[in-house]
Design an enzyme around this catalytic site. Structure first.
Site, short mmCIF file in Angstrom:
data_model
loop_
_atom_site.label_atom_id
_atom_site.label_comp_id
_atom_site.label_asym_id
_atom_site.label_seq_id
_atom_site.Cartn_x
_atom_site.Cartn_y
_atom_site.Cartn_z
N GLU A 172 0.83 -1.23 0.00
CA GLU A 172 0.00 0.00 0.00
C GLU A 172 0.85 1.26 0.00
OE1 GLU A 172 -3.03 -0.26 3.08
OE2 GLU A 172 -4.14 -1.75 1.92
N GLU A 291 -5.62 -8.21 -0.63
CA GLU A 291 -6.33 -7.93 0.63
C GLU A 291 -7.78 -7.65 0.27
OE1 GLU A 291 -4.78 -5.17 3.53
OE2 GLU A 291 -2.72 -5.65 2.97
O1 AHR Z 1 -5.19 -6.03 6.81
C1 AHR Z 1 -5.06 -4.95 7.67
C2 AHR Z 1 -4.32 -3.77 7.01
O2 AHR Z 1 -5.12 -3.24 5.99
C3 AHR Z 1 -3.03 -4.08 6.32
O3 AHR Z 1 -1.94 -4.06 7.19
C4 AHR Z 1 -2.91 -2.98 5.33
O4 AHR Z 1 -2.19 -3.36 4.19
C5 AHR Z 1 -4.33 -2.59 5.03
O5 AHR Z 1 -4.53 -1.23 5.11
#
Ligand code: AHR
Length: 496
Positions: A172, A291
């Site tokens: 990210e 994610e």
């Molecule tokens: O999954 C939780 C968090 O969400 C992760 O660390 C991050 O990559 C995202 O913002």
């Protein structure tokens, strides 16, 4: 309410890469400590791995697990987590304002992946570190011996290289919250140079570049374009992340979030192909949706947690029935894009926004565990283009269909499985499908998960509030499938 689906066994949407059923373990909250790793607990094995958790993970059949972050990775020194445990430092962990003891690190994770019957997707720190450290880590993991870092691994008791194939270039990096956040141009250059160096060390690896943290990011679109402009030739996948929530308690809108995920995927595919055209490249970039989940239940309570302690109970969302319906719909969305989405990770796996929860006395599964397990176990093979005719409703994402569905043919055992969500909150749905190409099949099983109360949730004390049953009503006669999909339900119809 009536709806129908139309499939043709020759009109395929893509081959499922099993890695779309991946998940994620970050050094965050109780994911590692007290989650997968709990030394001294009678439920753990000689390595400290929780056996009850391993058993549940094996039930899902998780092919790949992303590690060690997440936001955590952006200041992580992997060297802290290898070698004799007594020498490993306690570190301040700024991403989640916790203390990291480093008792569990890279080698423990690799041992754990073997016990969990999964494989690693390793992230490198491109926040506070760069190409040099990524190279060193790769050398430690994948080179047989005879060099500084490969011999260091051997001295730590791991004679054979770990041979890790899949690597994330940071996490990210578009987000202002990210340690070492960068502009698209800065990150694209760093990803290109890190990727180039890593593939010089081991040309057999695959690399994932960071896309946007979600579709609402102001830089979305521009970010993907600029990053790929710089690193198109060095990387293999571009990442997508998204989390949805229902804080205003608008369930129809919430269940429509899969339409946003669908549009997100289509947009990123378009940008990848636009860069491909501009570069006159023959190479196709595929997507890693590494994610995705529902995440909102725990956000307020987490503000009360003390800072700088080890393994605080962070992001412990308790998932309800409607969360499971959206999870099912998001899995259907990933399957419908099987031609381009080759990796996806439900974020996360244990305790932290997770399908599996633990305490000292055992493990239990949340509502979202079931659709995830069903699709992972039964959704492998070839996705068929699944045309849907369904009544629609107005939502925050425009008008969406009450029915969400996809059919997957399993080439190995010949079965045809239809995954379907009825998003109508008050009416059952009569589903028909012309399956004359499968007229010698029969309905083997129709699994249904439904509940009168959208907010019903499993807890440690009542772990079977939201639970699938083999109670679905489906029949196949003269090649026509008819199925009853209860109002607000997750359905898995298996034909053999
Ligand atoms: O999954 C939780 C968090 O969400 C992760 O660390 C991050 O990559 C995202 O913002």
């Amino acid at each position: 309410m009536k709806a129908s689906i139309c499939i043709d066994k020759h009109f395929t949407a893509g081959t499922v890469d099993p890695r779309i059923f991946g998940s994620f373990v970050e050094h965050l909250g109780r994911a590692v400590y007290g989650g997968i790793y709990d030394p001294g607990n009678p439920l753990s094995d000689e390595n400290g791995f929780r056996k009850d958790v391993l058993e549940l993970i094996r039930q899902i059949d998780v092919p790949v697990v992303r590690y060690p972050g997440g936001n955590f990775v952006s200041a992580y020194h992997w060297e802290d987590g290898v070698g004799p445990k007594a020498l490993r430092p306690n570190r301040l962990e700024p991403a989640w304002t916790a203390i990291e003891t480093n008792e569990f690190g890279l080698n423990e994770f690799m041992d754990w992946t073997k016990a969990a019957h999964t494989s690693p997707m390793m992230a490198v720190n491109l926040g506070t570190r760069g190409a040099e450290d990524a190279k060193n880590l790769l050398e430690y993991c994948n080179i047989a011996g005879g060099t500084l870092y490969s011999d260091m691994r051997r001295s730590h008791g791991y004679e054979a290289p770990h041979n890790i194939r899949l690597w994330c270039l940071g996490n990210e990096m578009d987000g202002p919250w990210q340690m070492g956040h960068k502009t698209a141009g800065e990150y694209g250059r760093l990803a290109a140079e890190t990727g180039r160096l890593m593939k010089m060390v081991d040309p057999g690896i695959e690399l994932v570049a960071c896309g946007s943290s979600n579709r609402k990011m102001p830089s979305f679109g521009y970010w993907e374009d600029q990053v790929l402009e710089e690193c198109y030739d060095q990387v293999d996948y571009l990442s997508l992340h998204t989390y949805y929530g229902n804080p205003q308690d608008q369930s129809p809108d919430f269940l429509a979030c899969s339409a946003d995920m669908d549009a997100f995927i289509s947009s990123v595919v378009s940008i990848c192909d636009s860069v491909k055209a501009r570069k006159r490249s023959k190479k196709q970039i595929c997507l890693s949706f590494d994610e995705w989940n529902v995440w909102y239940h725990s956000k307020e309570q987490d503000k009360q947690l003390p800072r700088w302690i080890q393994a605080p109970p962070q992001l412990e969302d308790i998932y309800n029935f409607e969360d499971a319906l959206l999870t099912g719909s998001m899995l259907i969305t990933l399957l419908r894009h099987a031609d381009r989405v080759k990796i996806a990770c439900l974020a996360q796996l244990v305790n932290v926004i997770a399908p599996i929860m633990t305490d000292q006395n055992g493990a239990w599964v949340q509502s979202i565990f079931y659709p995830y397990m069903h699709v992972s176990r039964l959704g492998r093979g070839t996705v068929l283009q699944t045309l849907i005719q369904s009544p629609r409703y107005e939502s925050q994402y425009g008008d969406v269909q009450f029915l969400d569905a996809v059919a997957v043919e399993n080439g190995e055992n010949g079965s045809l499985t239809i995954f379907a969500v009825n998003k109508n909150l008050s009416e059952d749905m009569d589903l028909t499908a012309d399956l004359r190409q499968y007229s010698n099949y029969h309905v083997h099983r129709h699994i249904v998960m439904t509940h009168q109360d959208l907010k019903a949730a499993n807890t440690r004390e009542q772990p079977h509030q939201v639970f699938p049953e083999n109670s679905g009503v489906s029949s196949l006669s003269n090649g026509i499938l008819t199925s009853r999909l209860p109002s607000k339900s997750w359905n898995v119809i298996i034909l053999k």
